[in-house]
Design a protein around this motif. Sequence first.
Motif, PDB file in Angstrom:
ATOM      1  N   VAL A 263       0.826  -1.209   0.000  1.00 37.08           N
ATOM      2  CA  VAL A 263       0.000   0.000   0.000  1.00 37.08           C
ATOM      3  C   VAL A 263       0.861   1.260   0.000  1.00 37.08           C
ATOM      4  CG1 VAL A 263      -1.806   1.262   1.233  1.00 37.08           C
ATOM      5  CG2 VAL A 263      -1.852  -1.236   1.177  1.00 37.08           C
ATOM      6  N   SER A 267       1.197   1.423  -3.859  1.00 32.63           N
ATOM      7  CA  SER A 267      -0.150   2.010  -3.978  1.00 32.63           C
ATOM      8  C   SER A 267      -1.216   1.005  -4.427  1.00 32.63           C
ATOM      9  CB  SER A 267      -0.123   3.204  -4.950  1.00 32.63           C
ATOM     10  OG  SER A 267       0.783   4.188  -4.509  1.00 32.63           O
ATOM     11  N   ARG A 269      -4.485  -1.402  -3.847  1.00 29.42           N
ATOM     12  CA  ARG A 269      -5.716  -1.206  -3.082  1.00 29.42           C
ATOM     13  C   ARG A 269      -6.268  -2.548  -2.622  1.00 29.42           C
ATOM     14  NH1 ARG A 269      -9.307   3.751  -5.544  1.00 29.42           N
ATOM     15  NH2 ARG A 269      -7.696   5.352  -5.364  1.00 29.42           N
ATOM     16  N   CYS A 275      -8.619  -5.878   4.121  1.00 28.34           N
ATOM     17  CA  CYS A 275      -8.496  -4.765   5.069  1.00 28.34           C
ATOM     18  C   CYS A 275      -9.084  -5.135   6.428  1.00 28.34           C
ATOM     19  CB  CYS A 275      -9.193  -3.527   4.509  1.00 28.34           C
ATOM     20  SG  CYS A 275      -8.301  -2.715   3.151  1.00 28.34           S
ATOM     21  N   ASP A 293      -4.350   3.599   9.424  1.00 26.37           N
ATOM     22  CA  ASP A 293      -3.977   3.546   7.998  1.00 26.37           C
ATOM     23  C   ASP A 293      -4.984   2.719   7.204  1.00 26.37           C
ATOM     24  OD1 ASP A 293      -1.785   5.102   8.437  1.00 26.37           O
ATOM     25  OD2 ASP A 293      -0.335   3.456   8.454  1.00 26.37           O
ATOM     26  N   GLN A 297      -7.336   3.874   4.173  1.00 25.08           N
ATOM     27  CA  GLN A 297      -7.251   3.203   2.875  1.00 25.08           C
ATOM     28  C   GLN A 297      -8.635   2.757   2.403  1.00 25.08           C
ATOM     29  OE1 GLN A 297      -4.697   2.865   0.767  1.00 25.08           O
ATOM     30  NE2 GLN A 297      -6.091   1.860  -0.656  1.00 25.08           N
ATOM     31  N   ASN A 300     -10.224   5.763   0.986  1.00 25.47           N
ATOM     32  CA  ASN A 300      -9.618   6.117  -0.302  1.00 25.47           C
ATOM     33  C   ASN A 300     -10.035   5.174  -1.418  1.00 25.47           C
ATOM     34  OD1 ASN A 300      -8.284   8.226   0.946  1.00 25.47           O
ATOM     35  ND2 ASN A 300      -6.371   7.099   1.232  1.00 25.47           N
ATOM     36  N   SER A 301     -10.350   3.935  -1.042  1.00 28.38           N
ATOM     37  CA  SER A 301     -10.754   2.945  -2.042  1.00 28.38           C
ATOM     38  C   SER A 301     -12.243   3.036  -2.371  1.00 28.38           C
ATOM     39  CB  SER A 301     -10.430   1.526  -1.542  1.00 28.38           C
ATOM     40  OG  SER A 301      -9.028   1.365  -1.400  1.00 28.38           O
TER      41      SER A 301
END
Length: 529
Positions: A263, A267, A269, A275, A293, A297, A300-301
């Motif tokens: 990640v 980068s 996903r 997760c 984090d 994430q 962000n996904s």
Amino acid sequence: MNRLVLAKVLTSPLRQGGKQWTPKLVRFNSTVATESASKPVKKMVTYMHPTAPLSSFNTALTSQLRTRGGPKRVLENVLKIVNEIKRQNLRLDLDSYNAVLIAYSRAKENRSVMRTFDEMKQDNVEPTLDTYNIILESLVGFADVQSQTRIKNEMKEKKIPFTSHTYYHILHCLCKADELEYALDTLEEMKKSGVQPNLRSYAVMIGGCLRLSDPTTAFDLLKEAESSGLAVESQPRVYMDVMRVGAINDNLDIVNYCWDKAVGTYSLRPDEGTCLNVLRVAAKMGETKLATDVIRQLSNSGYPYKEHYFTPLMEAFTVKNDLKNAFNVLDIMRVSGIPPSMRATLPIRKHLDRDVEAIDQAYYLLEEMKKEEKTVDISAFNVVVGACADAKDIERTIATYREAGNLGVVPNVDTYNAVLEACIQTRMKDMGIVVVDEMKKAGINPDLETYNKMISLACTQRNYEDAFTYLEEMKSYDIVPPESCYAKLANKLAYEKDPRFHMVLEEMETFGYKVTPRIRRMWNTESTY
């Protein structure tokens, strides 16, 4: 190949002395993807001179392997060409057999591959390295380790050198068959023979570790690939696989390392399931930074915030004995549009676990937050009230409940339900009635849990008639009483030998609840009251 030309091959015999067309020598390379195939074409080199009798047929065969279309259709066309070869009394050569093996392999007809291989040797056509690689690759799809061993031994007897591609197919087959120990031995054999394992070999081995939940071996293989100078960054999903197997087995060091690589560096996903697994490990080990984090994430996904994303972060803070920040998470949830439920506060409640001193310290933290002009979330207040109830301390529960105004919180239905739980634990029916009255005066409507608790509280008394009153009140609001209400009431009626026990069972069945033999036996056995 043009379909008109192919039709001519299939319908007209070749002239030995003349030419129907001038085929060119065709070479395949397994590492180069053709324009007509979605995956690399298996390596096949034609050795026949263009003027040989089979040249035109072999050209047609290789052209068929390069055409667009399903594997079954290609195989059908290949077999038509082979039949034409046999009809002209020609014998298949190495190129012909390799083409047929490829066609069968793509169509996933493993038995036909092995049968063709046997026919090839019966025709005294000597297999080459290309032939063996084609066969080994075909065996992967069926995890046919037995046939693979036969091919491997035959190659050794004929002293045919193994390449990195050969070993890759062997390792792939073994891992697909979950023969990880055998695959590790083969990897060592590969290195001893001077063949450098490629990244694909390490990747497929790591995939085998993932299926067998072996994080240590997976991580060792990853570090070995890195130290060998292989371009692991070209296949960063290897880090994701190692992270998954590490998370499944609660290995924090592996998870941290691979999360930073997958990640942080590349980068990638991770999917929601991965997760959540990482969050679980972070919660268990008290890794608040990692948990934060992961939540970031997920956002962000494109995953909308959910309650169970934040619960592990809360748990991680409790593992570090940082209750103040655990309380702060509740406020963060509410600001993020996720009102915390009592279920969300379970990590904090479990941390307090009937420890009166810890409960008092938690309350003092709420007072401290108030002095610092920070928002005291109602869920944080409720969890302290609930912890008092868990400790069966009615005085402490009521005292805490009365401090709501001083902490700047307004009690909600969960607050009153927590106090009712303390009343149940101590069989304080009168206090329960007071709490319900205060609840109604505050303009807060009882919910299903409130009625459930009031029925439970009534059943702790010698006079339990109020239980029926609450049951009927629920139904008057078109609320179907939960099965637990009936079970609790049935238990009490059985203990008191109240004949209304049978009426309650009938009503349970009316609402579709299953009356188990255990419930029916209550009438003839001692109850828990």
